[in-house]
Design a protein around this motif. Structure first.
Motif, PDB file in Angstrom:
ATOM      1  N   ILE A   1      46.121  88.418  69.799  1.00  0.00           N
ATOM      2  CA  ILE A   1      45.329  88.390  68.560  1.00  0.00           C
ATOM      3  C   ILE A   1      45.953  87.349  67.619  1.00  0.00           C
ATOM      4  O   ILE A   1      45.261  86.586  66.952  1.00  0.00           O
ATOM      5  N   LEU A   2      47.288  87.326  67.601  1.00  0.00           N
ATOM      6  CA  LEU A   2      47.992  86.382  66.722  1.00  0.00           C
ATOM      7  C   LEU A   2      47.829  84.948  67.227  1.00  0.00           C
ATOM      8  O   LEU A   2      47.698  84.009  66.440  1.00  0.00           O
ATOM      9  N   VAL A   3      47.812  84.791  68.540  1.00  0.00           N
ATOM     10  CA  VAL A   3      47.568  83.463  69.122  1.00  0.00           C
ATOM     11  C   VAL A   3      46.161  83.008  68.733  1.00  0.00           C
ATOM     12  O   VAL A   3      45.942  81.880  68.291  1.00  0.00           O
ATOM     13  N   HIS A   4      45.229  83.941  68.869  1.00  0.00           N
ATOM     14  CA  HIS A   4      43.845  83.605  68.539  1.00  0.00           C
ATOM     15  C   HIS A   4      43.685  83.267  67.060  1.00  0.00           C
ATOM     16  O   HIS A   4      42.856  82.446  66.681  1.00  0.00           O
ATOM     17  N   ALA A   5      44.531  83.890  66.238  1.00  0.00           N
ATOM     18  CA  ALA A   5      44.467  83.622  64.790  1.00  0.00           C
ATOM     19  C   ALA A   5      45.122  82.276  64.456  1.00  0.00           C
ATOM     20  O   ALA A   5      45.204  81.899  63.288  1.00  0.00           O
ATOM     21  N   GLY A   6      45.617  81.592  65.471  1.00  0.00           N
ATOM     22  CA  GLY A   6      46.087  80.218  65.246  1.00  0.00           C
ATOM     23  C   GLY A   6      47.598  80.038  65.237  1.00  0.00           C
ATOM     24  O   GLY A   6      48.094  78.941  64.977  1.00  0.00           O
ATOM     25  N   CYS A   7      48.349  81.114  65.510  1.00  0.00           N
ATOM     26  CA  CYS A   7      49.817  81.012  65.438  1.00  0.00           C
ATOM     27  C   CYS A   7      50.426  80.627  66.786  1.00  0.00           C
ATOM     28  O   CYS A   7      49.893  80.961  67.844  1.00  0.00           O
TER      29      CYS A   7
ATOM     30  N   ILE B   1      46.769  93.607  61.720  1.00  0.00           N
ATOM     31  CA  ILE B   1      47.977  92.931  62.206  1.00  0.00           C
ATOM     32  C   ILE B   1      48.055  91.498  61.661  1.00  0.00           C
ATOM     33  O   ILE B   1      49.129  90.998  61.324  1.00  0.00           O
ATOM     34  N   VAL B   2      46.924  90.864  61.550  1.00  0.00           N
ATOM     35  CA  VAL B   2      46.875  89.475  61.056  1.00  0.00           C
ATOM     36  C   VAL B   2      47.267  89.440  59.580  1.00  0.00           C
ATOM     37  O   VAL B   2      48.043  88.583  59.137  1.00  0.00           O
ATOM     38  N   ARG B   3      46.786  90.435  58.841  1.00  0.00           N
ATOM     39  CA  ARG B   3      47.149  90.497  57.411  1.00  0.00           C
ATOM     40  C   ARG B   3      48.628  90.822  57.249  1.00  0.00           C
ATOM     41  O   ARG B   3      49.319  90.251  56.410  1.00  0.00           O
ATOM     42  N   ALA B   4      49.126  91.732  58.104  1.00  0.00           N
ATOM     43  CA  ALA B   4      50.536  92.123  57.990  1.00  0.00           C
ATOM     44  C   ALA B   4      51.477  90.952  58.262  1.00  0.00           C
ATOM     45  O   ALA B   4      52.535  90.837  57.644  1.00  0.00           O
ATOM     46  N   LEU B   5      51.063  90.081  59.167  1.00  0.00           N
ATOM     47  CA  LEU B   5      51.912  88.928  59.479  1.00  0.00           C
ATOM     48  C   LEU B   5      51.770  87.825  58.431  1.00  0.00           C
ATOM     49  O   LEU B   5      52.450  86.807  58.505  1.00  0.00           O
ATOM     50  N   GLY B   6      50.865  88.032  57.455  1.00  0.00           N
ATOM     51  CA  GLY B   6      50.707  87.060  56.372  1.00  0.00           C
ATOM     52  C   GLY B   6      50.020  85.788  56.833  1.00  0.00           C
ATOM     53  O   GLY B   6      50.251  84.712  56.288  1.00  0.00           O
ATOM     54  N   ILE B   7      49.152  85.927  57.833  1.00  0.00           N
ATOM     55  CA  ILE B   7      48.431  84.761  58.338  1.00  0.00           C
ATOM     56  C   ILE B   7      47.230  84.520  57.417  1.00  0.00           C
ATOM     57  O   ILE B   7      46.484  85.447  57.100  1.00  0.00           O
ATOM     58  N   ALA B   8      47.094  83.315  56.962  1.00  0.00           N
ATOM     59  CA  ALA B   8      45.974  82.988  56.082  1.00  0.00           C
ATOM     60  C   ALA B   8      45.516  81.583  56.421  1.00  0.00           C
ATOM     61  O   ALA B   8      46.187  80.863  57.162  1.00  0.00           O
ATOM     62  N   LYS B   9      44.370  81.214  55.846  1.00  0.00           N
ATOM     63  CA  LYS B   9      43.865  79.866  56.063  1.00  0.00           C
ATOM     64  C   LYS B   9      44.945  78.873  55.637  1.00  0.00           C
ATOM     65  O   LYS B   9      45.507  78.990  54.547  1.00  0.00           O
ATOM     66  N   GLY B  10      45.289  77.986  56.504  1.00  0.00           N
ATOM     67  CA  GLY B  10      46.292  76.995  56.134  1.00  0.00           C
ATOM     68  C   GLY B  10      47.719  77.506  56.232  1.00  0.00           C
ATOM     69  O   GLY B  10      48.666  76.791  55.960  1.00  0.00           O
ATOM     70  N   HIS B  11      47.891  78.795  56.602  1.00  0.00           N
ATOM     71  CA  HIS B  11      49.262  79.277  56.770  1.00  0.00           C
ATOM     72  C   HIS B  11      49.373  80.109  58.047  1.00  0.00           C
ATOM     73  O   HIS B  11      48.917  81.254  58.099  1.00  0.00           O
TER      74      HIS B  11
ATOM     75  N   GLN C   1      62.210  86.774  52.927  1.00  0.00           N
ATOM     76  CA  GLN C   1      61.860  85.826  51.863  1.00  0.00           C
ATOM     77  C   GLN C   1      60.376  85.506  51.981  1.00  0.00           C
ATOM     78  O   GLN C   1      59.785  85.635  53.055  1.00  0.00           O
ATOM     79  N   ALA C   2      59.792  85.084  50.865  1.00  0.00           N
ATOM     80  CA  ALA C   2      58.360  84.760  50.868  1.00  0.00           C
ATOM     81  C   ALA C   2      58.147  83.508  51.713  1.00  0.00           C
ATOM     82  O   ALA C   2      59.032  82.662  51.802  1.00  0.00           O
ATOM     83  N   TYR C   3      56.989  83.422  52.316  1.00  0.00           N
ATOM     84  CA  TYR C   3      56.651  82.237  53.130  1.00  0.00           C
ATOM     85  C   TYR C   3      56.653  81.004  52.249  1.00  0.00           C
ATOM     86  O   TYR C   3      56.256  81.064  51.098  1.00  0.00           O
TER      87      TYR C   3
END
Ligand SMILES: C[S@@+](CC[C@H](N)C(=O)[O-])C[C@H]1O[C@@H](n2cnc3c(N)ncnc32)[C@H](O)[C@@H]1O
Length: 267
Positions: free
Chosen positions: A118-124, A91-101, A265-267
């Motif tokens: 999970i997304l909150v925990h990933a920093g969003c 799910i984290v990869r699908a949302l395009g969450i990455a270091k610094g993004h 659109q791309a992030y």
């Protein structure tokens, strides 16, 4: 924003919210009024009960089923977070969450908030939106308790917000959201499980009985694509057809599910 139950398939009436113990009667009454829920016992097959640990959902006709109380501090959910694997989650990869993004996200079918957390925990920053009155209370209560916890409270408070009950498929609600649009919207509508085995977890069974099977779920995709600025991600059982029959731009598979990604659109 929804003030009645007419948008809640499978729910002719709303469960009451009552105290599990006499000492909690005043607090339960206050909560019921806050969430506009019945204060007196009714015919609904479920009842929300305020206990000293939080609000739980009891299935009246299934006394063997343990009442459902969402807990992000202790138990299985806490374990998943402590194991730390947030970055490895599909799910984290699908949302395009990455270091610094870390995109801000609207979880528009929030349910019990497990995926959203999970997304909150990933920093969003995550806004949780749920239309079912009882599920909305369970989720709000769980997030509220997490926000008051000494260890996880600070980051849950900073990043997680439960929105007033409602739905992105209500035009007025969508217009309101569009004023402060999320970069990404996450959708996980209920999918009818034909499989009645233990594979369908008890809490999911409770949710299905309570909320029905989201027959109107195809409406979610166009509504979400209209509001999100960058992408919409839809969780589906691995072999399920696409939501609204619409082919995604990309997919991320996981064990039993897949995440269909619709990129504006791309992030
Ligand atoms: C499968 S559950 C979501 C589970 C959630 N992802 C989790 O991790 O706990 C689907 C939820 O979406 C809610 N829902 C379905 N359609 C909705 C809509 N149009 N607007 C708001 N909530 C909706 C249902 O009431 C249900 O609680």
């Amino acid at each position: 924003m929804t003030t009645d139950t007419e948008h809640t398939p499978g729910c002719l009436q709303t469960p009451a919210l009552m105290a599990a113990e006499p000492e909690l009667a005043a607090a339960a009454q206050q909560l019921a009024r806050h969430y506009q829920l019945p204060e007196e016992a009714n015919e609904h097959d479920f009842v929300l009960e305020l206990t000293q640990f939080g609000v739980q959902l009891r299935w009246k006709s299934q006394p063997k089923v343990t009442p459902l109380l969402v807990d992000f501090v202790r138990g299985k959910q806490a374990w998943r977070r402590q194991a730390g694997g947030a970055r490895d989650e599909a799910i984290v990869r699908a949302l395009g969450i990455a270091k610094g993004h870390r995109p801000n996200i609207l979880d528009a079918t929030a349910g019990l908030g497990r995926d959203g957390m999970i997304l909150v925990h990933a920093g969003c920053q995550v806004r949780f939106l749920e239309r079912n009155p009882a599920i909305h209370v369970l989720l709000s209560d769980a997030i509220n308790r997490a926000q008051h916890d000494d260890s996880i409270g600070p980051w849950v408070t900073e990043r997680a917000r439960v929105l007033p009950r409602g739905s992105i498929i209500e035009q007025a609600y969508a217009q309101q959201l569009a004023k402060e649009p999320p970069m990404a919207i996450y959708l996980d509508p209920m999918f009818p499980h034909r499989d009645k085995s233990a594979a369908v977890k008890k809490d999911m069974q409770m949710l299905q009985h309570l909320a029905g099977t989201d027959e109107d779920s195809d409406q979610l995709l166009p509504a979400a694509l209209a509001v999100a600025t960058h992408r919409v991600v839809v969780k589906r059982p691995a072999k399920a057809p696409y939501l609204a029959g619409q082919h995604p731009s990309a997919q991320v598979p996981s064990k039993k599910h897949r995440f269909d990604i619709y990129i504006k659109q791309a992030y």
